[in-house]
Design an enzyme around this catalytic site. Structure first.
Site, PDB file in Angstrom:
ATOM      1  N   PRO A 231     -70.691   7.982  29.892  1.00  6.69           N
ATOM      2  CA  PRO A 231     -71.487   7.029  28.995  1.00  6.69           C
ATOM      3  C   PRO A 231     -71.528   7.845  27.374  1.00  6.69           C
ATOM      4  CG  PRO A 231     -73.166   6.985  30.084  1.00  6.69           C
ATOM      5  CD  PRO A 231     -72.270   8.743  30.830  1.00  6.69           C
ATOM      6  N   GLU A 232     -70.968   7.798  26.223  1.00  2.00           N
ATOM      7  CA  GLU A 232     -70.705   8.268  25.298  1.00  2.00           C
ATOM      8  C   GLU A 232     -71.684   8.052  24.706  1.00  2.00           C
ATOM      9  OE1 GLU A 232     -66.696   7.022  23.495  1.00  2.00           O
ATOM     10  OE2 GLU A 232     -66.565   6.590  26.137  1.00  2.00           O
TER      11      GLU A 232
ATOM     12  N   ARG B 262     -56.867  13.005  30.564  1.00  3.40           N
ATOM     13  CA  ARG B 262     -57.566  12.022  30.441  1.00  3.40           C
ATOM     14  C   ARG B 262     -56.827  10.570  29.602  1.00  3.40           C
ATOM     15  NH1 ARG B 262     -62.640  13.099  29.100  1.00  3.40           N
ATOM     16  NH2 ARG B 262     -63.400  11.177  28.971  1.00  3.40           N
TER      17      ARG B 262
ATOM     18  N   LYS C 175     -74.422  13.688  23.566  1.00  2.00           N
ATOM     19  CA  LYS C 175     -74.497  12.854  24.862  1.00  2.00           C
ATOM     20  C   LYS C 175     -75.453  13.666  25.308  1.00  2.00           C
ATOM     21  CE  LYS C 175     -69.500  12.314  25.305  1.00  2.00           C
ATOM     22  NZ  LYS C 175     -68.420  12.349  26.038  1.00  2.00           N
TER      23      LYS C 175
END
Ligand code: ZN
Length: 272
Positions: A2-3, A260, A53
């Site tokens: 989650p960001e 990524r 985060k």
């Protein structure tokens, strides 16, 4: 993972549930935190803060619970003492007379004093939070000697540059700004840097307010009405490789930086 926007949404739910009433009981799964159960019992939560985060639950007695969900942590808010059926491990529970806030699977949980927060190994090094930062601050980060020589594609995942930006926001911010991910701040004109700073703030806040949607909101609404799935209408480019760009119809490309994935439009984000 989650960001920033997703963590802040989770924090909003937790805050609503646990700020309204004094804490009746706290449960920590980790033995080294057990002694705080008694210390925090009956304490009021004064705020639930997010920094990138990470989440900080501040109690009235000067202690705060720090948590970072990494890949696996999940918050659940339920009626008091009702637990979901899940194979996940409960790591932290905060109960009051109405609600329980339950944190599953997270392994990064600490109890900190205000002084310890200021010198914390992770928190102290974080850049400005993307949901709280102003475009002028992003601009000064982009122009700083520390960051101006780095490729944007790596800079926009660096939590020391901006806290709370993750993989989807990185691709979306760079698309909204119309800037190629392989460029560096020092390759850009002042006007482009200003657009890039603005895009970071605008895109992250829209995502927070509109359920993770970073695409143009009107376009997303139309696409949804036409039967497109959320995966197809949510973003401009993220996860859309091989599909036409919503701006210019060129096919979106996928590439990797430090293993990524990121996505971009070769025409809207050309290097020229
Ligand atoms: Zn395009």
């Amino acid at each position: 993972m989650p960001e920033g926007p997703e963590i802040r949404k989770a924090a909003d739910k937790v805050e609503k549930a646990i700020c309204a009433y004094p804490t009746e009981e706290i449960y920590f799964a980790f033995p080294h935190l057990k002694h705080y159960q008694e210390e925090l019992k009956g304490c009021e939560v004064i705020a639930v803060e997010t920094r990138g985060k990470a989440m900080l639950i501040h109690f009235e007695n000067e202690l705060s619970i720090y948590s970072h969900n990494q890949l696996y942590g999940r918050w659940q808010v339920r009626a008091a003492y009702s637990y979901p059926k899940t194979g996940r491990q409960l790591r932290l529970a905060i109960h009051n007379q109405k609600k329980s806030a339950l944190l599953y699977s997270a392994s990064d949980i600490e109890v900190l004093t205000r002084e310890e927060i200021a010198t914390h190994h992770f928190l102290a090094k974080l850049g400005p939070d993307v949901l709280a930062v102003k475009p002028a601050q992003v601009l000064s980060q982009l122009k700083s000697d520390k960051f101006r020589r780095r490729q944007l594609v790596s800079l926009y995942l660096d939590q020391h540059f901006l806290a709370g930006v993750g993989n989807y926001l990185r691709s979306e911010i760079l698309f909204v700004a119309g800037i190629n991910p392989r460029l560096r701040p020092l390759d850009l004109e002042d006007e482009q840097l200003a657009v890039l700073a603005e895009a970071a703030v605008f895109t992250s806040r829209q995502s927070y307010r509109h359920n993770g949607i970073t695409n143009d909101l009107e376009l997303a609404r139309q696409l949804k009405a036409e039967g497109y799935t959320r995966g197809q209408y949510r973003h401009w480019v993220f996860g859309r490789d091989g599909r036409p760009c919503y701006e210019c119809d060129s096919l979106i490309e996928k590439d990797y930086a430090s293993s990524r994935r990121f996505y971009y439009c070769p025409v809207c984000q050309s290097c020229d």
